[in-house]
Design a protein around this motif. Structure first.
Motif, PDB file in Angstrom:
ATOM      1  N   ARG A  73       0.837  -1.209   0.000  1.00  0.00           N
ATOM      2  CA  ARG A  73       0.000   0.000   0.000  1.00  0.00           C
ATOM      3  C   ARG A  73       0.870   1.256   0.000  1.00  0.00           C
ATOM      4  NH1 ARG A  73      -5.252  -0.339   0.981  1.00  0.00           N
ATOM      5  NH2 ARG A  73      -5.274   1.705   1.967  1.00  0.00           N
ATOM      6  N   LEU A 127      -1.214   4.247  -1.677  1.00  0.00           N
ATOM      7  CA  LEU A 127      -2.536   4.217  -1.056  1.00  0.00           C
ATOM      8  C   LEU A 127      -2.452   4.661   0.395  1.00  0.00           C
ATOM      9  CD1 LEU A 127      -3.722   0.757  -2.416  1.00  0.00           C
ATOM     10  CD2 LEU A 127      -4.432   3.006  -3.219  1.00  0.00           C
ATOM     11  N   ARG A 187       0.102   1.265 -11.067  1.00  0.00           N
ATOM     12  CA  ARG A 187      -1.285   0.824 -10.978  1.00  0.00           C
ATOM     13  C   ARG A 187      -1.375  -0.287  -9.937  1.00  0.00           C
ATOM     14  NH1 ARG A 187      -3.327   4.831 -12.420  1.00  0.00           N
ATOM     15  NH2 ARG A 187      -4.124   5.286 -14.494  1.00  0.00           N
ATOM     16  N   VAL A 188      -2.538  -0.374  -9.306  1.00  0.00           N
ATOM     17  CA  VAL A 188      -2.741  -1.391  -8.278  1.00  0.00           C
ATOM     18  C   VAL A 188      -3.795  -2.376  -8.742  1.00  0.00           C
ATOM     19  CG1 VAL A 188      -3.093  -1.753  -5.818  1.00  0.00           C
ATOM     20  CG2 VAL A 188      -2.502   0.512  -6.664  1.00  0.00           C
ATOM     21  N   MET A 189      -3.544  -3.641  -8.461  1.00  0.00           N
ATOM     22  CA  MET A 189      -4.592  -4.635  -8.600  1.00  0.00           C
ATOM     23  C   MET A 189      -4.886  -5.120  -7.197  1.00  0.00           C
ATOM     24  SD  MET A 189      -4.591  -7.657 -11.366  1.00  0.00           S
ATOM     25  CE  MET A 189      -5.975  -8.748 -11.267  1.00  0.00           C
ATOM     26  N   PHE A 190      -6.156  -4.975  -6.802  1.00  0.00           N
ATOM     27  CA  PHE A 190      -6.512  -5.248  -5.408  1.00  0.00           C
ATOM     28  C   PHE A 190      -6.902  -6.704  -5.211  1.00  0.00           C
ATOM     29  CE2 PHE A 190      -7.452  -0.819  -6.327  1.00  0.00           C
ATOM     30  CZ  PHE A 190      -6.835  -0.162  -5.272  1.00  0.00           C
ATOM     31  N   GLU A 195      -9.741  -7.599  -4.179  1.00  0.00           N
ATOM     32  CA  GLU A 195     -11.071  -7.702  -4.767  1.00  0.00           C
ATOM     33  C   GLU A 195     -11.011  -7.038  -6.145  1.00  0.00           C
ATOM     34  OE1 GLU A 195     -10.416  -5.355  -2.463  1.00  0.00           O
ATOM     35  OE2 GLU A 195     -10.426  -6.628  -0.693  1.00  0.00           O
ATOM     36  N   ARG A 254     -12.984  -4.854  -7.389  1.00  0.00           N
ATOM     37  CA  ARG A 254     -13.346  -3.429  -7.245  1.00  0.00           C
ATOM     38  C   ARG A 254     -13.795  -2.819  -8.563  1.00  0.00           C
ATOM     39  NH1 ARG A 254      -9.504  -0.743  -2.600  1.00  0.00           N
ATOM     40  NH2 ARG A 254      -9.303  -2.593  -1.322  1.00  0.00           N
ATOM     41  N   ALA A 287     -10.304  -6.520 -14.031  1.00  0.00           N
ATOM     42  CA  ALA A 287      -9.474  -5.666 -13.179  1.00  0.00           C
ATOM     43  C   ALA A 287      -8.041  -5.622 -13.700  1.00  0.00           C
ATOM     44  CB  ALA A 287      -9.511  -6.169 -11.733  1.00  0.00           C
ATOM     45  N   ALA A 319      -6.009  -2.402 -15.000  1.00  0.00           N
ATOM     46  CA  ALA A 319      -4.707  -2.019 -14.452  1.00  0.00           C
ATOM     47  C   ALA A 319      -3.676  -1.810 -15.562  1.00  0.00           C
ATOM     48  CB  ALA A 319      -4.218  -3.091 -13.477  1.00  0.00           C
ATOM     49  N   LEU A 340     -14.193   1.097  -3.456  1.00  0.00           N
ATOM     50  CA  LEU A 340     -14.344   1.660  -4.805  1.00  0.00           C
ATOM     51  C   LEU A 340     -13.766   3.065  -4.843  1.00  0.00           C
ATOM     52  CD1 LEU A 340     -17.906   0.545  -5.960  1.00  0.00           C
ATOM     53  CD2 LEU A 340     -15.691  -0.377  -6.627  1.00  0.00           C
ATOM     54  N   GLU A 355     -11.366   4.230  -2.953  1.00  0.00           N
ATOM     55  CA  GLU A 355      -9.915   4.108  -2.918  1.00  0.00           C
ATOM     56  C   GLU A 355      -9.378   3.747  -4.305  1.00  0.00           C
ATOM     57  OE1 GLU A 355      -7.037   2.121   0.283  1.00  0.00           O
ATOM     58  OE2 GLU A 355      -7.885   0.656  -1.087  1.00  0.00           O
ATOM     59  N   MET A 356     -10.074   2.810  -4.956  1.00  0.00           N
ATOM     60  CA  MET A 356      -9.658   2.409  -6.296  1.00  0.00           C
ATOM     61  C   MET A 356      -9.675   3.615  -7.241  1.00  0.00           C
ATOM     62  SD  MET A 356     -10.888   1.787  -9.553  1.00  0.00           S
ATOM     63  CE  MET A 356     -12.657   1.696  -9.329  1.00  0.00           C
ATOM     64  N   SER A 375      -6.896   5.990  -6.551  1.00  0.00           N
ATOM     65  CA  SER A 375      -5.584   5.483  -6.938  1.00  0.00           C
ATOM     66  C   SER A 375      -5.451   5.421  -8.463  1.00  0.00           C
ATOM     67  CB  SER A 375      -5.323   4.124  -6.300  1.00  0.00           C
ATOM     68  OG  SER A 375      -5.472   3.071  -7.221  1.00  0.00           O
ATOM     69  N   TYR A 376      -6.582   5.387  -9.159  1.00  0.00           N
ATOM     70  CA  TYR A 376      -6.529   5.419 -10.624  1.00  0.00           C
ATOM     71  C   TYR A 376      -6.607   6.849 -11.153  1.00  0.00           C
ATOM     72  CZ  TYR A 376      -6.413   0.435 -11.425  1.00  0.00           C
ATOM     73  OH  TYR A 376      -6.006  -0.867 -11.480  1.00  0.00           O
TER      74      TYR A 376
END
Lengths: 264, 276
Positions: A65, A70, A93-96, A98, A100, A157, A161, B171, B173-174, B177-178
């Motif tokens: 994070r 984040l 870029r982040v892949m979580f 979930e 999302r 997702a 990303a 969502l 946060e996503m 971050s994007y």
């Protein structure tokens, strides 16, 4: 995935940007009285695939994070390609864990979210479609995310990303919730995307086999510090049945579980 | 096609649809069976002399009254007046409720300034203000507009606030971050996320809207359906009183149907509203 989809995604995007070096220096992070990371140094060379493993609560997700921007560290610094994270956040870029995905946006519109600052640029639709094609879901572009399976959502997702051609991809146990077969499929997809695009990948996982299958280097975190940092000298594509694969997995698992075993 | 191939299809259709715990689905027409039966019983009771006309007029005389008032133009103008009052109050109260709901859901400062005041006012039954409202506005349109707006405000406010607060933080946060800018974050994440809850507020608001309007029109008005009912009571015209009540029921049903259509249009992604 087929060759045409690969070619489409390559021609649809901007010129492939090479991976960027990720460096975290002496980072500390505390939550209340608990110190999760105590002056940890971490480095992922440009274009490398680094896996971070550890028991739950060891601080590996916190590290990710911080790298992904984040969360902010209490001490130390994170740089991407030598620049402070604040200036380079659009390159990562982040892949979580979930998917999302926005439930009220079509699969295609969800991928377009990944374009970030370029979301209004001409050709965004084509780029998003190409990214969807590269994960094999071009035919689901107009569907709602609710109609997809768990594995398909995580593939969307991944497309989101990667659509902006990031130089760094941070992955926070993105495959943890998938069934075993889907997970192996996703690992192959991830590996081929990495080989194709050349981004720097930092993968947090609790699955040692996954780390051995994908990473160039495996970093083991224990109590907020790096306890082990080993290279994975296996040729790709890797085979889970190979003796060397098993030996390495065994050694890291033993270290994780605290068994007395020779270090690799 | 043979029976053998038709049977599995039939079984599929008979299967309870997901999300409906009670097997069979009622199509629109079935919903009218009970009301129609009730009206038939009522008419039979009146015709046979079990129900006195002064207590409850027969459906036939209610229909006759409706015809009479339609011909004179009174009915249409009174319904029109009531409908406009209802919509004006909904627009004003609903808009203010939306603004405060979003402001307090998005900003801690705004919430700190206004939420506790609003929660205190919320606990006063707005109809208790009628004497004061008559002093302030007389029996003008302002009085009705004020009362309906006040009544509609709270359900819209409370549910909008709840909707904004319950948008999935993952969502948000996503999206951040994007690199989604604030305006897009609101339009693409927070607003659609809050919308189902806002619709719940709207449904409550519609109920309060009619209730308030009926009370306001019977107490202080010179036109509208409520006024028509009160006038009729003076002359013991129970058929017109019953007609007024039925009109309120129909207007309420109409508002409900309109909301459903709007929900289906605005929330096509939502599993609960997705059409098969």
């Amino acid at each position: 995935m087929n060759a045409t989809a690969l070619a489409a995604s390559r021609s649809g995007g901007s010129p492939s940007a090479a991976g960027a070096e990720v460096e975290a220096r002496a980072i500390r992070r505390t939550f209340g009285d608990t110190t999760v990371l105590r002056g940890l140094d971490f480095r992922a060379p440009a274009g490398a695939f680094v896996a971070v493993v550890g028991r739950s609560g060891c601080g590996k997700s916190t590290l990710l994070r911080l790298i992904a921007g984040l969360d902010a560290p209490d001490g130390g610094s994170v740089t991407i390609a030598g620049r402070p994270l604040a200036d380079a956040s659009d390159q990562a870029r982040v892949m979580f864990q979930e998917p999302r995905l926005l439930p009220w946006a079509s699969v295609l519109a969800n991928v377009e979210v990944g374009l970030g600052a370029e979301r209004d640029a001409p050709g965004r639709r084509e780029r998003a479609l190409a990214a969807l094609a590269s994960v094999g879901l071009a035919d689901r572009a107009a569907d709602w995310p609710a109609t997809l399976s768990g594995g398909q959502r995580q593939r969307v997702a991944l497309a989101r990303a990667l659509v902006s051609r990031p130089r760094v991809l941070a992955l926070d146990e993105p495959l943890g919730a998938l069934d075993a077969l889907t997970r192996i499929e996703m690992q192959r997809l991830l590996e081929s995307a990495w080989l194709r695009d050349g981004f720097t990948a930092v993968l947090v996982t609790h699955d040692v086999a996954e780390a051995v299958a994908l990473a160039d280097r495996i970093v083991l975190i224990e109590r907020g510090a790096i306890a082990l940092d080993v290279g994975v000298p296996l040729a790709r594509p890797r085979h889970r049945g190979a003796a060397e694969f098993g030996r390495l997995e065994e050694a890291i698992l033993a270290r994780l579980l605290g068994d007395p075993a020779p270090e690799p | 096609m043979t029976d053998a191939t038709a049977a599995p299809l039939e079984r599929l259709r008979a299967r309870p649809s997901p999300g409906r715990p009670f097997g069979w689905r009622l199509s629109g027409a079935y919903g009218w069976i009970a009301p129609a039966l009730l009206v038939a019983l009522w008419q039979a009771g009146s015709s046979l002399g079990f129900i006195a006309d002064t207590v409850l007029p027969s459906p036939a005389s209610v229909v006759a009254a409706a015809w009479r008032l339609t011909r004179s133009g009174e009915l249409a103008s009174n319904i029109g007046v009531s409908f406009l009052r209802a919509m004006a109050g909904l627009a004003v109260g609903g808009a203010i409720g939306l603004v405060f709901g979003f402001a307090n859901g998005l900003s801690k400062v705004s919430e700190g300034l206004s939420d506790s005041t609003l929660q205190m006012v919320r606990n006063i039954p707005h109809l208790a203000l009628i004497p004061l409202v008559i002093v302030w506005f007389g029996i003008d349109e302002g009085a009705k507009l004020f009362l309906v707006s006040l009544g509609v405000f709270f359900p819209v406010y409370v549910n909008t606030l709840h909707g904004v607060r319950s948008v999935d933080p993952q969502l948000i946060e996503m999206a951040k971050s994007y690199g989604m800018p604030r305006a897009a974050l609101f339009r693409r994440v927070i607003l659609p996320g809050a919308l189902p809850s806002i619709f719940v507020g709207l449904r409550y608001a519609l109920g309060v809207m009619w209730l308030t309007l009926i009370v306001a029109e019977t107490i202080a008005a010179q036109s509208g359906v409520g006024y028509m009912a009160m006038q009729a009571r003076e002359f013991m015209m129970t058929d017109v009183v019953v007609l007024s009540i039925l009109i309120y029921a129909l207007l309420g049903k109409l508002a409900d149907v309109a909301t459903r259509l709007l929900e289906g249009f605005c929330l096509p992604w939502h599993p609960a509203y997705r059409r098969a």
